[in-house]
Enzyme design. Sequence first.
Site, PDB file in Angstrom:
ATOM      1  CE  LYS A 104      12.280  -9.939  15.973  1.00 25.29           C
ATOM      2  NZ  LYS A 104      11.358  -8.956  15.362  1.00 25.29           N
TER       3      LYS A 104
HETATM    4  N1  GLU Z   1       8.831  -7.342  17.418  1.00 18.90           N
HETATM    5  C1  GLU Z   1       8.237  -6.216  16.745  1.00 18.90           C
HETATM    6  C2  GLU Z   1       8.656  -6.192  15.284  1.00 18.90           C
HETATM    7  O1  GLU Z   1       9.030  -7.190  14.734  1.00 18.90           O
HETATM    8  C3  GLU Z   1       8.483  -4.909  17.488  1.00 18.90           C
HETATM    9  C4  GLU Z   1       9.923  -4.487  17.574  1.00 18.90           C
HETATM   10  C5  GLU Z   1      10.144  -3.275  18.451  1.00 18.90           C
HETATM   11  O2  GLU Z   1       9.174  -2.630  18.842  1.00 18.90           O
HETATM   12  O3  GLU Z   1      11.299  -2.991  18.725  1.00 18.90           O
HETATM   13  O4  GLU Z   1       8.567  -5.196  14.625  1.00 18.90           O
END
Ligand code: GLU
Length: 414
Positions: A104
């Site tokens: 993240k």
């Molecule tokens: N931000 C989204 C999540 O928390 C998508 C993450 C992604 O597609 O890599 O799952």
Amino acid sequence: MDTSALATAQAQLAAAVEILGYDAGVHEMLATPRREMRVAVPLRRDDGSFELLHGYRVQHNISRGPGKGGLRYSAAVDMDEVRALAMWMTWKCALVDVPYGGAKGGVTIDPLTHSLGELERTTRRFTSEIMPMIGPERDIMAPDVGTDERTMGWIMDTFSVNAGYTIPAVTTGKPLAIGGSLGRATATSRGVVDVADAALTDAGVALSEVKVAIQGFGKVGSHAAAMLHSMGASVTAISDQFGAVVNPDGLDIPALMAHTAATGKVVGFDGGDPVDHAAVLTADVDVLIPAAVAGAIGAEVASQVKARWVVEGANGPTTVEGDRVLADRGVQVVPDVLANAGGVVVSYFEWVQANQAYWWTEAEITERLGQRMRTAYDAVAARSRSEGLSMRDAATVIGVGRVAQAHRIRGLYP
Ligand code: GLU
């Protein structure tokens, strides 16, 4: 009690480790991010002044594949929040069995008080700063709170220009014209609706019979509302960061979407009554979908929730205490790592398509997403029944178990 996202994520891991019977060494390894990067992101503002922003990227685990996870823009984001979100991505990717670890990122910028040009410069500078850490085989970013497909386009462009050729698979959630995937924009919402439907069906309740409240009318909440509305559910309460509207007879969601597209907020919509935005969480409904921020449902709110099901569209919306209170009151929580996994599933499809330079139809994507959500839901429901676990513990145990298995099979180097 610490109700931060990191404390919540760590407590959930600790519960899973206890159920799985892992020792302290394995626990510590699973609790600790593999790599973290903290960067300064200087921004030249439109008025010529400078602002120093802070950027973070955390790869919590990369044992099952490259790091994968969103990039969050919010004034309040910090390293600990990113660590929690990265950990949740690890369990989520393992649970829906996509070949990724969890990662993240975050930048301390409020998108509402910065121009498009400022957001673009911030995105390109942040991308340059974390360049050694990312790449289609290393770590793949996607949209999260405060970022969107445009952001992913800028990242892809910055990375590609530096490499000297176009590398679409370095981000997912991109615009269609530059290698995005059909169905990605609505994928998280579709997954939320799929698992909500599965949980209701297990209880012998039809989606068309239920009332739903949704906290958040952004990328996840708005499309979930539209899908539920078109499937015959009655969406009676919706909030965003500015306020909330309710209509006990059901909100006209297409009209509300047109209103928010024009005004940027749900308040002022004449098809419902304005209420305090906190009232949505305790609205008299069957299904509550928190699709906004972490920590929204603490013990106090949980004691007043009237819904029978909480389906977590957001990451970490329920604190550990909140979870306990909901469980005591017989409210079933369909946890974030399952409920909102549709986004990363279609991110995976986008990455696969980009790697093959071969594009699927929307029908193929919707069907394959549905299959994966169903498989993950069934695995969680079965584990929950067979071991008497909450769906949260069952989902975390499955995700953590798969990651630990990858560690075991790969062995330790040297
Ligand atoms: N931000 C989204 C999540 O928390 C998508 C993450 C992604 O597609 O890599 O799952």
